[in-house]
Design an enzyme around this catalytic site. Structure first.
Site, PDB file in Angstrom:
ATOM      1  N   LYS A 142     -48.240 -69.084  43.595  1.00 52.29           N
ATOM      2  CA  LYS A 142     -48.656 -68.358  42.610  1.00 52.29           C
ATOM      3  C   LYS A 142     -48.629 -66.855  43.244  1.00 52.29           C
ATOM      4  CE  LYS A 142     -51.461 -66.879  38.803  1.00 52.29           C
ATOM      5  NZ  LYS A 142     -51.854 -65.676  38.949  1.00 52.29           N
ATOM      6  N   CYS A 182     -82.385 -47.271  24.342  1.00 53.88           N
ATOM      7  CA  CYS A 182     -82.916 -46.655  22.983  1.00 53.88           C
ATOM      8  C   CYS A 182     -84.396 -47.016  22.753  1.00 53.88           C
ATOM      9  CB  CYS A 182     -82.116 -47.023  21.970  1.00 53.88           C
ATOM     10  SG  CYS A 182     -82.119 -48.398  21.362  1.00 53.88           S
ATOM     11  N   ASP A 225     -43.627 -26.547  37.261  1.00 54.43           N
ATOM     12  CA  ASP A 225     -42.789 -27.631  36.442  1.00 54.43           C
ATOM     13  C   ASP A 225     -43.362 -28.143  35.266  1.00 54.43           C
ATOM     14  OD1 ASP A 225     -40.988 -27.017  38.672  1.00 54.43           O
ATOM     15  OD2 ASP A 225     -40.812 -29.192  39.583  1.00 54.43           O
ATOM     16  N   LEU A 243     -51.048 -67.014  32.381  1.00 48.67           N
ATOM     17  CA  LEU A 243     -51.110 -68.296  32.394  1.00 48.67           C
ATOM     18  C   LEU A 243     -52.597 -68.637  32.336  1.00 48.67           C
ATOM     19  CD1 LEU A 243     -49.116 -68.599  35.929  1.00 48.67           C
ATOM     20  CD2 LEU A 243     -48.346 -69.351  33.520  1.00 48.67           C
TER      21      LEU A 243
END
Ligand code: IVH
Length: 715
Positions: free
Chosen positions: A125, A433, A42, A92
């Site tokens: 909440k 590094c 499909d 919020l």
């Protein structure tokens, strides 16, 4: 078969390609419908049809009379469609301590210039995911996830399978709002979550970590039948676009939503002032264990909707609401090791590797250790924390999670410390590094000085570059960037390399991307097309994508709106140095301080950084032509007499506080600056105006008083 992105086809190639696609689609159709023996998947069939349609869209004149585009049959959704929210979906502001609730109330009062007891709503909440439901004429027409707050995903078909979401609002047609966007939380109950995980286990599928993840995973299913089989619920608690106000107060609006057919939380209450807010917080906290679904705090909202309107919004949160979170959950475990991660700006971040432990239903095996001072027992101001106890590998540590944030370490148990435990020796060299890792005066973070030569910084910058708020290239996420970074044939070391991928692949006669593991004809073509599509990029996204220290999404937006074009921005920051007019202009932008300005100047004045930026934006003079940077428009299309004007307020205002005046002006599309310059359009001067009024006079800037200002904005 041609693997060229549609954008790059010539007309002749397009004609040949349409003929080939027509034959393949017809053959696949025959195999599927007539012979009942599909020959391709499909997804492959869908890819053929999409390519066909994309070529027709580019060359409408070439569309064939037998085009598969005209045949009926819905294409399989390739991901979700996008929905631009008419009214942004915000988050919020969070608070943890009781004092912060009183401070919130004080801030609201101060902003409004009031000193009286204010009424707030307090409600649980819900720990799920937010959803916006659009009703037109009382009928559900669209459901969208929050996304980045501006653009979400279209999950309409999935939302229709949720029993708590009415297809049709309740009430007589003439009483229903013409347009109503209802916002709320999709969640899963504890019982349904447990049963779902049992089913997952029985089917050999991975269990969900918690009800929120289960709810999110269930809603974001490409096949709505899967969503339908998952027991999701919905609480309404807010709204977006409305054709007429729902009510005059928050509590009445919630009652109205309930009457229209939504579930609203029964623990929603009105509270007068902080003491009552805290009492409701404690009541909800007491009931938490018996609710049967997860909540993670209490949300307070100013009840009077006209006051909410006056308070307005900050960049991503309303000033009239506060989320008071429950205390974080804790667990003890062993610290197995400390790894150092090097971030985009070179920061060396210590990460605790922990013996896995469950904290609030989630298995935690890593936690942040912030920086070297934190490990040593000092905070960012140099003050002693944890009684001065330093953290050592092998210690027993107490881990906590607060909301969605990365787990942290709260404390450690000295009585269980091994006798041979050694203080942690923070590296002085970058572990990636080897460059010196330097700590600036007053900065708690040690940073690798390798810049772009540090592979860790380079790869993190690339990840940032392709992230969702930046270039957001489909099919090129953090994982792929990491693979390409180390790829011997098609290496991507800088952002510009992304845009030369196609040309480099085409020029390489040997190992084509389409023949590699993890890629195929379709996915390679798709990737090239997705990259090409992002060669046109809005200015704010480009600025954010550069990954300059201190320049986040909000700052990038401010800079883009101020300078409008890349050329103006570039000229502005490349010449900025303290004392120059460019510097004065840059630091006069409200929200841009000296630290950010210096960081921008550093990036544009460092030759290696500058070369990388130039390569990206203007191209390499041969196979890559550079970006097309879309100029920035002012946020929203605001039709007001002050839209696009730069306004400065000075002196005292009588009708509203300075903060409210500024917020109003910004909502009307004006830029509010802190000081008067040649770019100022208007100075609003109240009694007691001093040097700014003189500056305005000298520069010929128009000066008006507060009354005139209010008339001008139609207040
Ligand atoms: S009000 C403009 N009320 O919390 C304010 N949000 O952390 C819109 N949430 O994105 C939000 N319960 O998904 C509101 N009772 C409640 C809520 C609530 C859960 C979610 C919401 C929001 C997130 C912010």
């Amino acid at each position: 078969m041609s693997e060229k992105p549609v954008e790059m086809l010539t007309e002749v190639e397009a004609r040949t390609e349409l003929a080939r696609l027509g034959l393949e689609i017809a053959a696949a159709n025959r195999a599927y419908h007539t012979l009942d023996a599909p020959e391709i998947s499909d997804a492959a069939f869908d890819a053929l049809k999409r390519r066909n349609a994309a070529i027709e869209a580019r060359f409408p004149g070439l569309k064939r009379p037998d085009s598969s585009s005209d045949q009926v049959g819905a294409a399989v959704a390739d991901g979700f469609g996008k929905v631009a929210h008419q009214v942004r979906m915000l988050s919020l502001e969070n608070a943890f301590a009781a004092e912060e609730v009183a401070e919130f109330d004080e801030r609201v009062q101060k902003f409004l210039g009031l000193s009286e007891v204010l009424t707030y709503t307090a409600e649980p909440k819900i720990d799920g995911l937010s959803l916006s439901l659009r009703y037109e004429g009382g009928v559900l027409v669209q459901a969208a996830t929050r996304g980045d707050g501006e653009v979400g995903e279209n999950v309409t078909e999935n939302a229709r399978t949720i029993a708590d979401i009415p297809q049709q609002l309740t009430g007589a047609p003439r009483d229903l709002p013409a347009i109503l966007e209802v916002r709320g939380e999709v969640y899963m109950s504890h019982a349904d979550f447990a049963a779902l995980n049992d089913r997952q286990a029985a089917a050999g599928d991975k269990p969900f970590a918690n009800p929120r993840n289960a709810a999110a995973g269930s809603l974001r299913q490409l096949d709505a039948r899967v969503t339908a089989s998952r027991p999701l619920r919905f609480f309404a608690y807010a709204w977006g676009e409305v054709s007429a106000p729902l009510a005059q107060t928050q509590i009445d609006a919630i009652t109205r939503l309930n009457a229209l057919g939504f579930q609203t939380n029964p623990l929603t209450a009105l509270c007068d002032g902080p003491l009552e807010m805290l009492a409701q917080y404690r009541l909800i906290e007491d009931r938490r264990a018996t609710l049967g679904y997860d909540i993670d705090g209490v949300v307070y909202k100013v009840n009077d909707l006209s006051l909410q309107a006056r308070l307005g919004f900050r960049s991503s949160t309303p000033r009239w609401a506060l989320a008071h979170k429950f205390p974080a959950e804790l667990a003890w475990t062993e610290l197995l090791g400390i790894d150092i991660q090097v971030g985009r700006t070179g920061a060396l971040s210590p990460v605790a590797r922990l013996q896995p432990v469950t904290v609030g239903g989630v298995v935690v095996s890593n936690a942040t250790l912030h920086n070297e001072d934190y490990i040593a027992g000092r905070d960012s101001k140099g003050e002693v924390i944890r009684g001065g106890k330093d953290i050592r590998v092998g210690d027993w540590v107490q881990v906590y999670r607060a909301g969605d944030v990365i787990p942290k370490i709260a404390d450690l148990d000295l009585s269980r410390r091994k006798s041979d435990a050694q203080p942690y020796d923070f590296p002085q060299l970058c572990p990636e590094c080897g460059s010196e890792a330097h700590r600036e005066e007053g900065d708690s973070v040690r940073r690798c000085t390798g810049g772009l030569i540090c592979p860790a910084q380079a790869v993190e910058r690339l990840k940032h570059f392709v992230s969702r708020a930046a270039f957001d290239i489909e099919g090129l996420g953090a994982k792929q960037v990491e693979l390409f970074f180390n790829d011997p044939i098609l290496p991507v070391k800088t952002p510009a390399d992304i845009f030369t991928l196609y040309a480099r692949d085409a020029a390489n006669p040997l190992q084509k991307l389409r023949n590699r593991d993890g890629f195929g004809e379709v996915s390679a073509t798709k990737l090239f097309a997705a990259i090409e599509a992002k060669r046109t990029i809005p200015l704010d996204r480009l600025i954010f994508a550069l990954g300059i220290r201190h320049v986040g999404e909000v700052a990038a937006g401010l800079l883009a709106r101020h300078y409008s074009t890349w050329a103006a921005f570039e000229a502005g920051v490349a010449k900025a140095e303290p004392g120059s007019p460019e510097w004065a202009e840059l630091t006069a932008i409200d929200g841009v301080g000296a630290v950010m300005a210096q960081s921008l100047a550093d990036a544009f004045q460092n030759p290696a950084e500058r070369a990388a930026i130039d390569n990206l934006v203007t191209g390499n003079g041969s196979d890559y032509k550079g970006l097309v940077v879309e100029p920035a428009a002012a946020r929203g299309v605001v039709d007001s007499p002050v839209a696009g004007k730069t306004v400065v307020f000075t002196g005292s205002l009588e009708k509203m506080t300075r903060a409210e005046a500024k917020s109003r002006a910004e909502a009307l599309g004006a830029k509010v600056a802190g000081s008067v310059s040649a770019r100022t359009d208007l100075l609003v001067a109240g009694p007691g105006a001093g040097s700014k009024a003189k500056d305005a006079e000298r520069l010929g800037v128009e000066v008006i008083d507060e009354e005139a200002w209010l008339r001008l904005i139609g207040a």
